[in-house]
Scaffold this active site. Structure first.
Site, PDB file in Angstrom:
ATOM      1  N   ARG A   1       0.833  -1.192   0.000  1.00 20.93           N
ATOM      2  CA  ARG A   1       0.000   0.000   0.000  1.00 20.93           C
ATOM      3  C   ARG A   1       0.872   1.246   0.000  1.00 20.93           C
ATOM      4  O   ARG A   1       1.836   1.339   0.772  1.00 20.93           O
ATOM      5  CB  ARG A   1      -0.942   0.009   1.208  1.00 20.93           C
ATOM      6  CG  ARG A   1      -2.056  -1.028   1.141  1.00 20.93           C
ATOM      7  CD  ARG A   1      -3.037  -0.707   0.028  1.00 20.93           C
ATOM      8  NE  ARG A   1      -4.157  -1.638  -0.055  1.00 20.93           N
ATOM      9  CZ  ARG A   1      -4.238  -2.644  -0.910  1.00 20.93           C
ATOM     10  NH1 ARG A   1      -3.226  -2.870  -1.754  1.00 20.93           N
ATOM     11  NH2 ARG A   1      -5.301  -3.416  -0.946  1.00 20.93           N
TER      12      ARG A   1
ATOM     13  N   HIS B   1       0.201   0.381  -9.609  1.00 26.51           N
ATOM     14  CA  HIS B   1      -0.584  -0.519  -8.753  1.00 26.51           C
ATOM     15  C   HIS B   1      -1.110  -1.717  -9.554  1.00 26.51           C
ATOM     16  O   HIS B   1      -2.299  -2.021  -9.557  1.00 26.51           O
ATOM     17  CB  HIS B   1      -1.755   0.230  -8.107  1.00 26.51           C
ATOM     18  CG  HIS B   1      -2.232  -0.422  -6.827  1.00 26.51           C
ATOM     19  ND1 HIS B   1      -2.527   0.288  -5.691  1.00 26.51           N
ATOM     20  CD2 HIS B   1      -2.463  -1.709  -6.512  1.00 26.51           C
ATOM     21  CE1 HIS B   1      -2.929  -0.527  -4.739  1.00 26.51           C
ATOM     22  NE2 HIS B   1      -2.888  -1.760  -5.215  1.00 26.51           N
TER      23      HIS B   1
ATOM     24  N   GLU C   1      -1.794   8.054  -4.490  1.00 30.18           N
ATOM     25  CA  GLU C   1      -2.841   7.528  -5.356  1.00 30.18           C
ATOM     26  C   GLU C   1      -4.190   7.544  -4.652  1.00 30.18           C
ATOM     27  O   GLU C   1      -4.290   7.498  -3.430  1.00 30.18           O
ATOM     28  CB  GLU C   1      -2.494   6.107  -5.826  1.00 30.18           C
ATOM     29  CG  GLU C   1      -2.432   5.068  -4.730  1.00 30.18           C
ATOM     30  CD  GLU C   1      -2.004   3.703  -5.250  1.00 30.18           C
ATOM     31  OE1 GLU C   1      -2.736   3.133  -6.073  1.00 30.18           O
ATOM     32  OE2 GLU C   1      -0.937   3.218  -4.846  1.00 30.18           O
TER      33      GLU C   1
END
Length: 325
Positions: A227, A296, A256
């Site tokens: 993360r 991601h 993000e």
């Protein structure tokens, strides 16, 4: 059961649920507010990360029996309140663990061998051999923070290399043939490579910061496929400049969106230029030669797309049964 699908997923998910006698409702284009208005109609909801499932959402769903997230973590759900209401929660870390392990390994090898930098230079007509001399993984100590599905997958991928794989995890007694569990002190002393494999929690939020990095006894290589908010970008940039971090492979970024669908705002497919008002730390990170960035996608393979959907469908059917039997 009547099951709302708030996000698109592999078609095998709805297919398996329909075959088990459940009714699927497609809500891919519904806003959170539109979903809230009709949430009393549904027995279950399947999401990815488009919006948060908070107390307000759960209170609007008196008949809700489960929430299923087609992904590894549950941070977009108010887990405690859902559990208080007796709502079952499903996630699918088993579905993309292999993809994450392969991506982490790919990032590490690319950083060690300067592959992205060398590729860009050759395309520009530059032939810098000495400047792109690589580093071998052989003999290094790879340290994993978190040893769940993702950490175990990466450790398994490292079996073909002559490396010492260690890990730190809050749970005791979870070592296996692929990695050994160590204390915090030993982790900081021995790690050459640090790879993050933890969910986003109060404890892991901004965990990789200046103080954390200063604890290592030698410079490290850093990989984050977990993360983005677990690592403070400004502190990573500082450590890269000072040589405390030799290189960083980041599949996730602090800035993000929580939906993971874009970097800023709703700009899903808009590129960032030097004129955009982005944080200075991120701007510096983007132009550092010893960093490797991806959007991601560590767990985002063609195979994991189907695996994630299959795992979720099987968990729902396994818990609530096959209505046709």
């Amino acid at each position: 059961m009547i099951i709302l699908h708030a996000d698109t997923n592999h078609p095998i998910l709805m297919q398996k649920l329909a075959e088990a006698g459940h009714h699927n409702v497609e809500g891919f284009e519904q806003s959170r507010e539109e979903t809230l208005q009709n949430q009393h109609l549904y027995d279950g909801i399947v999401i990815r990360s488009r919006y948060k499932i908070d107390k307000e959402f759960i209170d609007a769903a008196p008949n809700l029996k489960f929430i299923a997230r087609v992904g590894a973590g549950l941070e977009s759900i108010d887990v405690e309140y859902a559990q208080e209401r007796g709502i079952k929660l499903f996630s699918a870390p088993e579905g993309n663990a292999n993809a994450v392990g392969e991506h982490a390994l790919g990032m590490l090898l690319s950083l060690f061998n300067r592959l992205n930098k060398a590729d860009r230079e050759v395309r520009e007509g530059l032939w810098h051999r000495e400047e792109n001399r690589g580093v071998e993984l052989d003999g290094k100590t790879v340290g994993l923070i978190g040893y769940g599905n993702m950490g175990k997958s990466f450790a398994k991928k490292l079996r073909g290399f002559d490396v010492d794989v260690i890990f730190y995890d809050l749970k005791d007694g979870i070592a296996d043939e692929n990695a050994r569990q160590v204390s915090y002190d030993e982790f900081f002393e021995k790690a050459d490579v640090v790879s993050l494999h933890t969910p986003l929690t109060e404890k892991t939020n901004q965990m990789i910061n200046k103080e954390f990095i200063a604890n290592f006894k030698k410079p490290i290589w850093f990989i984050n496929t977990a993360r983005g908010k677990s690592a403070v970008t400004e502190d990573l940039v500082g450590a890269l400049k000072e040589g405390k971090i030799l290189g960083a492979g980041l599949d996730v970024l602090e800035y993000e969106k929580s939906s993971f669908e874009s970097l800023f705002g709703n700009k899903k497919n808009v590129s960032i230029s030097a004129a955009d008002p982005i944080p200075e730390a991120l701007r510096e990170l983007m132009f550092m030669p010893h960093t490797l960035l991806s959007p991601h996608v560590a767990g985002w393979t063609r195979e994991s797309h189907e695996k994630l959907a299959t795992v979720i469908a099987d968990k729902i059917i396994g818990s609530f049964g096959d209505e046709k039997k």
